[in-house]
Motif scaffolding. Sequence first.
Motif, PDB file in Angstrom:
ATOM      1  N   LEU A  19       0.839  -1.189   0.000  1.00 46.12           N
ATOM      2  CA  LEU A  19       0.000   0.000   0.000  1.00 46.12           C
ATOM      3  C   LEU A  19       0.877   1.242   0.000  1.00 46.12           C
ATOM      4  CD1 LEU A  19      -2.844   1.260   0.280  1.00 46.12           C
ATOM      5  CD2 LEU A  19      -2.578   1.027   2.748  1.00 46.12           C
ATOM      6  N   ASP A  20       0.626   2.134  -0.937  1.00 50.90           N
ATOM      7  CA  ASP A  20       1.303   3.425  -1.007  1.00 50.90           C
ATOM      8  C   ASP A  20       0.221   4.493  -0.894  1.00 50.90           C
ATOM      9  OD1 ASP A  20       2.562   5.815  -1.688  1.00 50.90           O
ATOM     10  OD2 ASP A  20       3.909   4.825  -3.101  1.00 50.90           O
ATOM     11  N   VAL A  21      -0.081   4.888   0.345  1.00 54.85           N
ATOM     12  CA  VAL A  21      -1.164   5.841   0.590  1.00 54.85           C
ATOM     13  C   VAL A  21      -0.861   7.177  -0.077  1.00 54.85           C
ATOM     14  CG1 VAL A  21      -2.455   7.069   2.382  1.00 54.85           C
ATOM     15  CG2 VAL A  21      -1.772   4.710   2.755  1.00 54.85           C
ATOM     16  N   GLY A  22       0.388   7.582  -0.072  1.00 51.32           N
ATOM     17  CA  GLY A  22       0.776   8.862  -0.671  1.00 51.32           C
ATOM     18  C   GLY A  22       0.446   8.952  -2.145  1.00 51.32           C
ATOM     19  N   HIS A  23       0.594   7.849  -2.854  1.00 49.40           N
ATOM     20  CA  HIS A  23       0.290   7.830  -4.284  1.00 49.40           C
ATOM     21  C   HIS A  23      -1.100   7.267  -4.566  1.00 49.40           C
ATOM     22  CE1 HIS A  23       4.728   8.236  -4.586  1.00 49.40           C
ATOM     23  NE2 HIS A  23       4.356   9.076  -5.536  1.00 49.40           N
ATOM     24  N   GLY A  24      -1.734   6.662  -3.558  1.00 49.91           N
ATOM     25  CA  GLY A  24      -3.121   6.227  -3.702  1.00 49.91           C
ATOM     26  C   GLY A  24      -3.332   4.895  -4.396  1.00 49.91           C
ATOM     27  N   TYR A  25      -2.387   3.964  -4.260  1.00 55.28           N
ATOM     28  CA  TYR A  25      -2.579   2.652  -4.875  1.00 55.28           C
ATOM     29  C   TYR A  25      -1.917   1.563  -4.038  1.00 55.28           C
ATOM     30  CZ  TYR A  25       2.227   2.982  -6.553  1.00 55.28           C
ATOM     31  OH  TYR A  25       3.581   3.090  -6.621  1.00 55.28           O
ATOM     32  N   GLY A  26      -2.177   0.328  -4.404  1.00 49.36           N
ATOM     33  CA  GLY A  26      -1.574  -0.801  -3.721  1.00 49.36           C
ATOM     34  C   GLY A  26      -1.858  -2.089  -4.470  1.00 49.36           C
ATOM     35  N   PHE A  27      -1.570  -3.211  -3.795  1.00 49.72           N
ATOM     36  CA  PHE A  27      -1.784  -4.523  -4.386  1.00 49.72           C
ATOM     37  C   PHE A  27      -2.453  -5.438  -3.377  1.00 49.72           C
ATOM     38  CE2 PHE A  27       1.544  -2.718  -6.932  1.00 49.72           C
ATOM     39  CZ  PHE A  27       1.200  -3.107  -8.221  1.00 49.72           C
ATOM     40  N   ILE A  28      -3.333  -6.276  -3.890  1.00 46.06           N
ATOM     41  CA  ILE A  28      -4.030  -7.281  -3.101  1.00 46.06           C
ATOM     42  C   ILE A  28      -3.622  -8.644  -3.642  1.00 46.06           C
ATOM     43  CG2 ILE A  28      -6.288  -8.249  -2.501  1.00 46.06           C
ATOM     44  CD1 ILE A  28      -7.457  -5.439  -2.941  1.00 46.06           C
ATOM     45  N   ARG A  29      -3.347  -9.590  -2.725  1.00 49.07           N
ATOM     46  CA  ARG A  29      -3.047 -10.960  -3.153  1.00 49.07           C
ATOM     47  C   ARG A  29      -4.329 -11.777  -3.062  1.00 49.07           C
ATOM     48  NH1 ARG A  29       1.565 -13.489  -3.852  1.00 49.07           N
ATOM     49  NH2 ARG A  29       2.723 -12.067  -2.528  1.00 49.07           N
ATOM     50  N   ASP A  30      -4.740 -12.320  -4.203  1.00 46.69           N
ATOM     51  CA  ASP A  30      -5.912 -13.192  -4.275  1.00 46.69           C
ATOM     52  C   ASP A  30      -5.645 -14.432  -3.432  1.00 46.69           C
ATOM     53  OD1 ASP A  30      -7.745 -15.191  -5.074  1.00 46.69           O
ATOM     54  OD2 ASP A  30      -7.910 -14.369  -7.077  1.00 46.69           O
ATOM     55  N   GLU A  31      -6.525 -14.740  -2.480  1.00 49.50           N
ATOM     56  CA  GLU A  31      -6.326 -15.876  -1.579  1.00 49.50           C
ATOM     57  C   GLU A  31      -6.372 -17.219  -2.304  1.00 49.50           C
ATOM     58  OE1 GLU A  31      -6.215 -15.846   2.330  1.00 49.50           O
ATOM     59  OE2 GLU A  31      -5.123 -14.197   1.406  1.00 49.50           O
ATOM     60  N   ASN A  32      -7.087 -17.312  -3.424  1.00 52.30           N
ATOM     61  CA  ASN A  32      -7.227 -18.587  -4.126  1.00 52.30           C
ATOM     62  C   ASN A  32      -6.131 -18.833  -5.151  1.00 52.30           C
ATOM     63  OD1 ASN A  32      -9.605 -19.280  -2.758  1.00 52.30           O
ATOM     64  ND2 ASN A  32     -10.805 -18.030  -4.153  1.00 52.30           N
ATOM     65  N   LYS A  33      -5.699 -17.798  -5.838  1.00 55.72           N
ATOM     66  CA  LYS A  33      -4.754 -17.981  -6.942  1.00 55.72           C
ATOM     67  C   LYS A  33      -3.375 -17.401  -6.663  1.00 55.72           C
ATOM     68  CE  LYS A  33      -8.460 -17.811 -10.310  1.00 55.72           C
ATOM     69  NZ  LYS A  33      -9.018 -17.097 -11.440  1.00 55.72           N
ATOM     70  N   SER A  34      -3.212 -16.728  -5.536  1.00 52.69           N
ATOM     71  CA  SER A  34      -1.944 -16.077  -5.176  1.00 52.69           C
ATOM     72  C   SER A  34      -1.494 -15.054  -6.214  1.00 52.69           C
ATOM     73  CB  SER A  34      -0.840 -17.118  -4.955  1.00 52.69           C
ATOM     74  OG  SER A  34      -1.165 -17.935  -3.866  1.00 52.69           O
ATOM     75  N   GLU A  35      -2.436 -14.477  -6.946  1.00 53.38           N
ATOM     76  CA  GLU A  35      -2.104 -13.440  -7.912  1.00 53.38           C
ATOM     77  C   GLU A  35      -2.087 -12.086  -7.219  1.00 53.38           C
ATOM     78  OE1 GLU A  35      -3.857 -14.665 -12.162  1.00 53.38           O
ATOM     79  OE2 GLU A  35      -5.383 -14.279 -10.648  1.00 53.38           O
ATOM     80  N   MET A  36      -1.236 -11.189  -7.705  1.00 54.67           N
ATOM     81  CA  MET A  36      -1.187  -9.823  -7.210  1.00 54.67           C
ATOM     82  C   MET A  36      -2.089  -8.973  -8.107  1.00 54.67           C
ATOM     83  SD  MET A  36       0.917  -9.757  -4.648  1.00 54.67           S
ATOM     84  CE  MET A  36       1.791  -8.231  -4.488  1.00 54.67           C
ATOM     85  N   ILE A  37      -2.997  -8.243  -7.475  1.00 56.76           N
ATOM     86  CA  ILE A  37      -3.982  -7.470  -8.211  1.00 56.76           C
ATOM     87  C   ILE A  37      -3.875  -6.013  -7.784  1.00 56.76           C
ATOM     88  CG2 ILE A  37      -6.435  -7.208  -8.696  1.00 56.76           C
ATOM     89  CD1 ILE A  37      -6.543 -10.267  -7.746  1.00 56.76           C
ATOM     90  N   PHE A  38      -3.721  -5.128  -8.754  1.00 62.29           N
ATOM     91  CA  PHE A  38      -3.585  -3.697  -8.513  1.00 62.29           C
ATOM     92  C   PHE A  38      -4.912  -3.107  -8.053  1.00 62.29           C
ATOM     93  CE2 PHE A  38      -4.019   0.674  -9.987  1.00 62.29           C
ATOM     94  CZ  PHE A  38      -2.866   1.253  -9.502  1.00 62.29           C
ATOM     95  N   PHE A  39      -4.854  -2.124  -7.137  1.00 62.32           N
ATOM     96  CA  PHE A  39      -6.054  -1.367  -6.783  1.00 62.32           C
ATOM     97  C   PHE A  39      -5.701   0.092  -6.551  1.00 62.32           C
ATOM     98  CE2 PHE A  39      -4.501  -2.238  -2.513  1.00 62.32           C
ATOM     99  CZ  PHE A  39      -4.864  -1.111  -1.790  1.00 62.32           C
TER     100      PHE A  39
END
Length: 71
Positions: free
Chosen positions: A10-30
Amino acid sequence: MSVLGKIVDLDVGHGYGFIRDENKSEMIFFHVRDLDKTTIKPHVNELVEFDIESDLNGCLLALNISPSLMK
């Protein structure tokens, strides 16, 4: 259909981050604008539910992010 995952970066200053999908272990941008601001203050290791879409380049994006009811 909602997907379960954890905020792992999470980079609050820039307003984005990544979530790891619990089922596929993929990194997903948000982007923080896609968080349900009435119920969630984003932080690393927060368990969340979200929808996944692909952008025009095929990158995965997390949308409609809310805290998970699962513990």
